[in-house]
Design an enzyme around this catalytic site. Sequence first.
Site, PDB file in Angstrom:
ATOM      1  N   GLU A 110       0.845  -1.217   0.000  1.00 52.33           N
ATOM      2  CA  GLU A 110       0.000   0.000   0.000  1.00 52.33           C
ATOM      3  C   GLU A 110       0.876   1.262   0.000  1.00 52.33           C
ATOM      4  O   GLU A 110       0.566   2.240  -0.682  1.00 52.33           O
ATOM      5  CB  GLU A 110      -0.946  -0.043   1.190  1.00 52.33           C
ATOM      6  CG  GLU A 110      -2.048  -1.095   1.040  1.00 52.33           C
ATOM      7  CD  GLU A 110      -2.831  -1.297   2.307  1.00 52.33           C
ATOM      8  OE1 GLU A 110      -4.053  -1.022   2.291  1.00 52.33           O
ATOM      9  OE2 GLU A 110      -2.238  -1.723   3.321  1.00 52.33           O
ATOM     10  N   GLU A 130      -3.411  -9.934   3.626  1.00 52.85           N
ATOM     11  CA  GLU A 130      -4.165  -9.641   4.844  1.00 52.85           C
ATOM     12  C   GLU A 130      -5.215 -10.709   5.172  1.00 52.85           C
ATOM     13  O   GLU A 130      -5.472 -10.991   6.343  1.00 52.85           O
ATOM     14  CB  GLU A 130      -4.854  -8.274   4.723  1.00 52.85           C
ATOM     15  CG  GLU A 130      -3.933  -7.073   4.867  1.00 52.85           C
ATOM     16  CD  GLU A 130      -3.303  -6.634   3.564  1.00 52.85           C
ATOM     17  OE1 GLU A 130      -2.739  -5.522   3.520  1.00 52.85           O
ATOM     18  OE2 GLU A 130      -3.331  -7.407   2.583  1.00 52.85           O
TER      19      GLU A 130
HETATM   20  N1  T1G Z   1       4.346  -7.347  11.842  1.00 50.03           N
HETATM   21  C1  T1G Z   1       5.043  -7.682  12.967  1.00 50.03           C
HETATM   22  N2  T1G Z   1       5.997  -8.668  13.028  1.00 50.03           N
HETATM   23  C2  T1G Z   1       6.239  -9.312  11.889  1.00 50.03           C
HETATM   24  C3  T1G Z   1       5.558  -9.028  10.673  1.00 50.03           C
HETATM   25  C4  T1G Z   1       4.577  -7.986  10.681  1.00 50.03           C
HETATM   26  N3  T1G Z   1       3.896  -7.643   9.584  1.00 50.03           N
HETATM   27  N4  T1G Z   1       6.020  -9.874   9.726  1.00 50.03           N
HETATM   28  C5  T1G Z   1       6.965 -10.639  10.329  1.00 50.03           C
HETATM   29  N5  T1G Z   1       7.101 -10.303  11.611  1.00 50.03           N
HETATM   30  C6  T1G Z   1       8.039 -10.882  12.584  1.00 50.03           C
HETATM   31  C7  T1G Z   1       7.729 -12.355  12.902  1.00 50.03           C
HETATM   32  O1  T1G Z   1       6.792 -12.463  13.916  1.00 50.03           O
HETATM   33  C8  T1G Z   1       9.104 -12.860  13.315  1.00 50.03           C
HETATM   34  O2  T1G Z   1       9.328 -12.432  14.643  1.00 50.03           O
HETATM   35  C9  T1G Z   1      10.057 -12.080  12.416  1.00 50.03           C
HETATM   36  O3  T1G Z   1       9.323 -10.925  11.981  1.00 50.03           O
HETATM   37  C10 T1G Z   1      10.498 -12.846  11.196  1.00 50.03           C
HETATM   38  O4  T1G Z   1       9.321 -13.321  10.543  1.00 50.03           O
HETATM   39  C11 T1G Z   1      -2.339  -1.952   6.892  1.00 50.03           C
HETATM   40  C12 T1G Z   1      -3.523  -4.437   7.648  1.00 50.03           C
HETATM   41  C13 T1G Z   1       7.610 -11.275   5.554  1.00 50.03           C
HETATM   42  C14 T1G Z   1       7.302 -13.425   4.403  1.00 50.03           C
HETATM   43  O5  T1G Z   1       0.836 -10.580   6.469  1.00 50.03           O
HETATM   44  O6  T1G Z   1       4.526 -13.276   5.866  1.00 50.03           O
HETATM   45  O7  T1G Z   1      -0.241  -4.752   6.459  1.00 50.03           O
HETATM   46  O8  T1G Z   1       9.465 -14.632  15.757  1.00 50.03           O
HETATM   47  O9  T1G Z   1       9.833 -15.782  10.740  1.00 50.03           O
HETATM   48  O10 T1G Z   1      10.129 -16.567   7.216  1.00 50.03           O
HETATM   49  O11 T1G Z   1      -3.412  -2.948   5.135  1.00 50.03           O
HETATM   50  O12 T1G Z   1       7.130 -12.786   8.041  1.00 50.03           O
HETATM   51  O13 T1G Z   1      11.542 -13.487  15.008  1.00 50.03           O
HETATM   52  O14 T1G Z   1      10.179 -12.521  16.888  1.00 50.03           O
HETATM   53  O15 T1G Z   1       7.967 -14.974   9.232  1.00 50.03           O
HETATM   54  O16 T1G Z   1      11.606 -14.645   6.557  1.00 50.03           O
HETATM   55  C15 T1G Z   1       0.383  -7.897   6.192  1.00 50.03           C
HETATM   56  C16 T1G Z   1       3.536 -11.153   7.387  1.00 50.03           C
HETATM   57  C17 T1G Z   1       0.240  -7.341   7.577  1.00 50.03           C
HETATM   58  C18 T1G Z   1       3.166 -10.473   6.122  1.00 50.03           C
HETATM   59  C19 T1G Z   1       9.102 -13.130   6.139  1.00 50.03           C
HETATM   60  N6  T1G Z   1       1.668  -8.564   6.086  1.00 50.03           N
HETATM   61  N7  T1G Z   1       4.898 -11.640   7.402  1.00 50.03           N
HETATM   62  O17 T1G Z   1       9.108 -14.479   6.408  1.00 50.03           O
HETATM   63  O18 T1G Z   1      10.367 -14.486   8.650  1.00 50.03           O
HETATM   64  S1  T1G Z   1      -1.350  -6.612   7.771  1.00 50.03           S
HETATM   65  C20 T1G Z   1       1.776  -9.880   6.238  1.00 50.03           C
HETATM   66  C21 T1G Z   1       5.266 -12.709   6.637  1.00 50.03           C
HETATM   67  C22 T1G Z   1      -1.252  -5.141   6.890  1.00 50.03           C
HETATM   68  C23 T1G Z   1      -2.334  -3.150   5.984  1.00 50.03           C
HETATM   69  C24 T1G Z   1      -2.532  -4.448   6.619  1.00 50.03           C
HETATM   70  C25 T1G Z   1       6.663 -13.201   6.806  1.00 50.03           C
HETATM   71  C26 T1G Z   1       7.640 -12.714   5.708  1.00 50.03           C
HETATM   72  P1  T1G Z   1      10.172 -13.312  15.626  1.00 50.03           P
HETATM   73  P2  T1G Z   1       9.317 -14.759   9.805  1.00 50.03           P
HETATM   74  P3  T1G Z   1      10.395 -15.119   7.167  1.00 50.03           P
END
Ligand code: T1G
Length: 709
Positions: A110, A130
Amino acid sequence: MSDLVRVTKEQDIAVITIDNPPVNALSPGVPEGIVAAVEQAEKDPSVKASVLIGAGKTFVAGADIKEFVKLTSGTRGDDIGILPLLLKVEDSRKPVVVAIHGNALGGGLEVAQACHYRVATPDAKVGQPEVNLGIIPGAGGTQRLPRLIGVERAIEMCTVGKPVRAAEAAQFGLIDRAIEGDLLAGAVAFAREVAGKPIPKTRERSDKLGTPEQNAPIFAAARDNARKKFRNQICQLAAIDAIEAATKMPFEKGCDEERRLFDKCLYSDQSKAQIHIFFAEREVPKIPDIPKETPTIPVNSIAIVGAGTMGGGIAMVCANAGIPVLLKDTDQTALDRGIGTIQKNYAMSVKRGRFTQEYVDQRMKLIKTTLNYEDFGGADMVIEAVFETMPLKKQVFADLDRVCKKGAIISSNTSTLNIDEIAATTSRPEAVIGMHFFSPANVMRLLEIVRGRKTAKDVIATCMHLSKKLGKVGVLVGNCRGFVGNRMFLPYIREAQFLVEEGAAPEAVDKALTDWGMAMGPLAVGDLGGLDVAYRIRKEYRHLEKPGARQPFVEDRLVEMGRLGQKTAAGWYKYDADRRASSDPEIPALLQKWIEESRIPQRQIPAEEIVDREVYSLVNEGARILEEGYALRAGDIDTIYVNGYGFPAYRGGPMWYADTVGLKKVYERVKQFHQQHGVLWEPAPLLKELAESGKTFANFQRVAAQATD
Ligand code: T1G
C-alpha cells in the site's frame, strides 16, 4: 526524523531508507518517518526526486501485526492510521519512486501504491496477504490496487492473498520496471528519468475501474467463488465489498468504506484466531532449553530408506529444497515404482503450473537411488520411512547404525512408534530423532519433530532449522503414543464412530464438521488414509485402553469385510475411479444390522452436539498432552492441527478455540459427556484447573517437551 527511517542523497536524488528489522514492518514511527523524509526532500531545492527503499533483506512486510493485537486487546488506545500519512506521500510535488526487494506485503504494498512509481528486483514478492490474518487491506489498498491493475486482478490478489513475483507484476502494470542487478542504482536512475515530469497519482486514476455493467458479473462471480472456497469466512467477502466501493465511490468515500469493513474484520474472532496462528507458527521454533545460538550440524545430503508413498514424498521435499537425496528400497521394482510416483507427482505440478519442466528436471537430478546400505556412508542425515512395524524399524536402525558416518543424524518418519525404543537398537541414541511428515509429504506443511529421551540438543536444533529449509512448519513434540497430532486424533475419530453407533448417519457426522470449518470430515479422512491403518493401531493398543472404556466396533466391521476406504473404492463411502466419494446405500443397511445387534439406543443427534463431541475430544486430549509436557505450548498444538489436520485457521486451532468459547463452558460440556459416555470423557486435570481458575490454555506455560515417562 525517527531512527527507523533515514535520508541520504545520491546527488539530486534523496534516498529514504526504512530500517526496522527484521521485516521493516510499519511499526509506530515508520510511516511518520517516511512522511517526514518525503517532506524534507520536498523542501530541499537540490532534490529532484526521492527513492524509498528498505534496509536489510526486504522492503516492508506490512503493518506491524503486534499493534493490531494491542488494538483488539485494548492495550493500545489510539488508531494506527497509516492511510492519512500515505496521502501526504502521494501529494508530494516531487516524484517518489519505491524500490522493492524481498517482500512488499500488505501495508508495504500500500505504501508502494501511494508512491508515484514502483521498481523492483524481478524476484521480489508483492501481495496483499491480509486475508491470511482474517482482515483486509486497511491503508487504501482496496481503493488504489483496482485503479492500478483493474478490478478482477485486485480481487484475486486481495481474496487469495498469495504474493506474486515482481517480474509478473510488471506484466500487469503494478510494477513500472523490473531492475536487474543493483536495485538502488537502478531506482536512482529511474527517479532521474521521471524527475520534472507530471506526477501520476494512483488515487486520481479511474481508467482501469471499469463500468457498472462490466463489473456486476465480476463481483457476482467473485462472491460466489469466495463463499465456496472460503466457507464461513468474512474477510474475503469484505475485500470484495471494499473493491466494489472503489468502483462506485470517490476515493475518500471508498477509503471510509474500506475502514469500516477493515474494523469489522479486525475485531472478529476469525481475525484474532488467524493472528494467533501467525504468531504461534513463529513461536514453535523457540525451545526453552535449546538456545537460538545452539550449533547445528550441516545437512548437505540426505538418504531415505523406503521408496513408498511417504519416502517418495519426502525425497521430493528434500530435492525441492536443493538437497541431494539417495533413495533406497529392498528391490529394483520397488525403487522403480517409487521413482515413477515421484515423476507422476512432478508432472502433475508442471501441468498445474506450479513448477516448470526445467525446474523438475533439475530436481530429479538430485534424486539418486540405491539398493545398498553401504552407499549411505556419506549421508549427513537419514530419514527412515519403511512399513510401520517395530521389528522392521529396529532392523533398519541397526543397519543404519552400522553404515552411517559419525555425526550423522538418523531419523524415523514413524507416526506412532516409540522413538526411544527404536533409538535403543543403536549405539548412538543421541543422534536419533523422529521426523514425522504428513501425507502427502510433498504437500502437507506440518512436520512433527519428535524428541527422544537421549536426543542431543544440536540434533534437535538442526532438525528445527532444516524444517524451515524444507518449507515445513516444524513443531517439537515429546515421545508419547501418537506424539501430539495422532494422539489427539485417535479420540477424535473414535468419537465419530460412537456418534454413528448412536444413530448419526456417517454423512451427518462429516457434514457437521465440514460446515463448522474442518477441511474434511473425520470418517472421510479415515477413508483417505485407509481404515486398516487406524484398525491396526486400535488392535495394537487396545490393551492400553482405560478399564471399562467403551470400544467402537462399526469401523472394525467395515475393515474385516474388506472396506478399507479409498484404496478399496469402499469404506464409509464408495468411490469412483477418480476417487470421488458418494454415499453407499449398503452402509445404512450394514449399520442397522450391526447396531441392532449391539442394542445401543438410537437417537437424533444435533449437529451442535456432533461438533462439540468431536472438537472437545481434541481439546481434552490436548490438555493432557500439555500437562504431561509432550507439547511446549497450546499454540504448538494449534499449529499442528491447522497445518496437519485441516483444522480451520479462522478458529485458531483446538486450544485457541476452547479459550474463545471459554474453558468454563468447555469443561461443563466435557463433564456432561463424561456422565453420559463414560471414562473416555474424564476431564483432563489441566482443563478442570484452568476452567476453575478462570485461566486459558494460551497463558499456560510448561518446561521443555519431555521424553517418555
Ligand atoms: N508485523 C510484525 N511482526 C512481523 C511481521 C509484521 N507484519 N512480519 C513478520 N514479523 C516478525 C515475525 O513475527 C518474526 O518475529 C520475524 O518478523 C520474522 O518473521 C495496513 C492491515 C515477511 C514473508 O501478512 O509473511 O499490512 O518470531 O519468521 O520466514 O493494510 O514474516 O523473530 O520474533 O515470518 O523470513 C500484512 C507477514 C500485515 C506479512 C518473512 N503482512 N509476514 O518471512 O520471517 S497486515 C503480512 C510474513 C497489513 C495493511 C494491513 C513473513 C515474511 P520473531 P518470519 P520469514
